[in-house]
Design an enzyme around this catalytic site. Structure first.
Site, PDB file in Angstrom:
ATOM      1  CG  HIS A   5     -17.251  31.372  27.420  1.00 34.19           C
ATOM      2  ND1 HIS A   5     -17.741  32.654  27.482  1.00 34.19           N
ATOM      3  CD2 HIS A   5     -17.851  30.710  28.440  1.00 34.19           C
ATOM      4  CE1 HIS A   5     -18.581  32.766  28.485  1.00 34.19           C
ATOM      5  NE2 HIS A   5     -18.672  31.594  29.085  1.00 34.19           N
ATOM      6  CD  GLU A  55     -16.853  30.974  32.500  1.00 33.75           C
ATOM      7  OE1 GLU A  55     -17.398  30.741  33.597  1.00 33.75           O
ATOM      8  OE2 GLU A  55     -17.434  31.563  31.558  1.00 33.75           O
ATOM      9  CG  HIS A  74     -15.101  15.943  21.875  1.00 37.16           C
ATOM     10  ND1 HIS A  74     -16.056  15.110  21.348  1.00 37.16           N
ATOM     11  CD2 HIS A  74     -14.569  16.609  20.818  1.00 37.16           C
ATOM     12  CE1 HIS A  74     -16.098  15.269  20.039  1.00 37.16           C
ATOM     13  NE2 HIS A  74     -15.206  16.181  19.686  1.00 37.16           N
ATOM     14  CD  GLU A 117     -12.205  14.967  17.764  1.00 38.36           C
ATOM     15  OE1 GLU A 117     -12.257  14.113  16.871  1.00 38.36           O
ATOM     16  OE2 GLU A 117     -13.106  15.819  17.938  1.00 38.36           O
TER      17      GLU A 117
END
Length: 140
Positions: A5, A55, A74, A117
């Site tokens: 994550h 997270e 991003h 994005e």
């Protein structure tokens, strides 16, 4: 090795969840509060057969905004129709910082200024208005 994550610190969990769940359409995978450490963790995914998550870390005592560094680029999500997605997001009050002028790519920012994005699935769509003429807004 397996990617797990990306963690994002958020100042207002309610606003962050509204953005990521209600606006972007991510799903809450799991959520847990840690009273002893005074923080809450919320894991979000696309809900598809994809185990990668973001997270959200909400520290209960954080009163000042977190600093924003350009060293974190991003998050990116593929969408079925870039124009429909941007229209929906914009109708919910989110600024399209980099409009999809090319029919392929757009950027928005979360309430905590994280760049997101949005990429058109497959080939770019034919360029069209109002996106072609729309200028960039702010940083992305």
């Amino acid at each position: 090795m397996k990617y797990l994550h990306t963690m994002i610190r958020v100042q207002n969990l309610e606003k962050a969840l509204h953005f990521f769940v209600d606006i972007l359409g991510l799903k809450v995978s799991r959520q847990k509060e840690y009273p002893e450490g005074k923080f809450t963790l919320v894991f979000l995914s696309t809900g598809e057969n994809d185990s990668s998550e973001i997270e959200l870390t909400y520290n209960w005592d954080q009163s000042e905004p977190y600093s924003v560094g350009r060293n974190f680029g991003h998050l990116a999500y593929e969408v079925e129709n870039i124009y429909e997605t941007c229209e929906k997001i914009q109708s919910m009050g989110v600024v399209i910082n980099r409009p999809p002028r090319d029919g392929r790519m757009a950027f928005v920012r979360s309430p905590d200024l994280i760049s997101i994005e949005l990429l058109q699935k497959g080939n770019p769509l034919p360029p069209k208005e109002p996106w072609i003429s729309m200028p960039n807004t702010g940083e992305w």
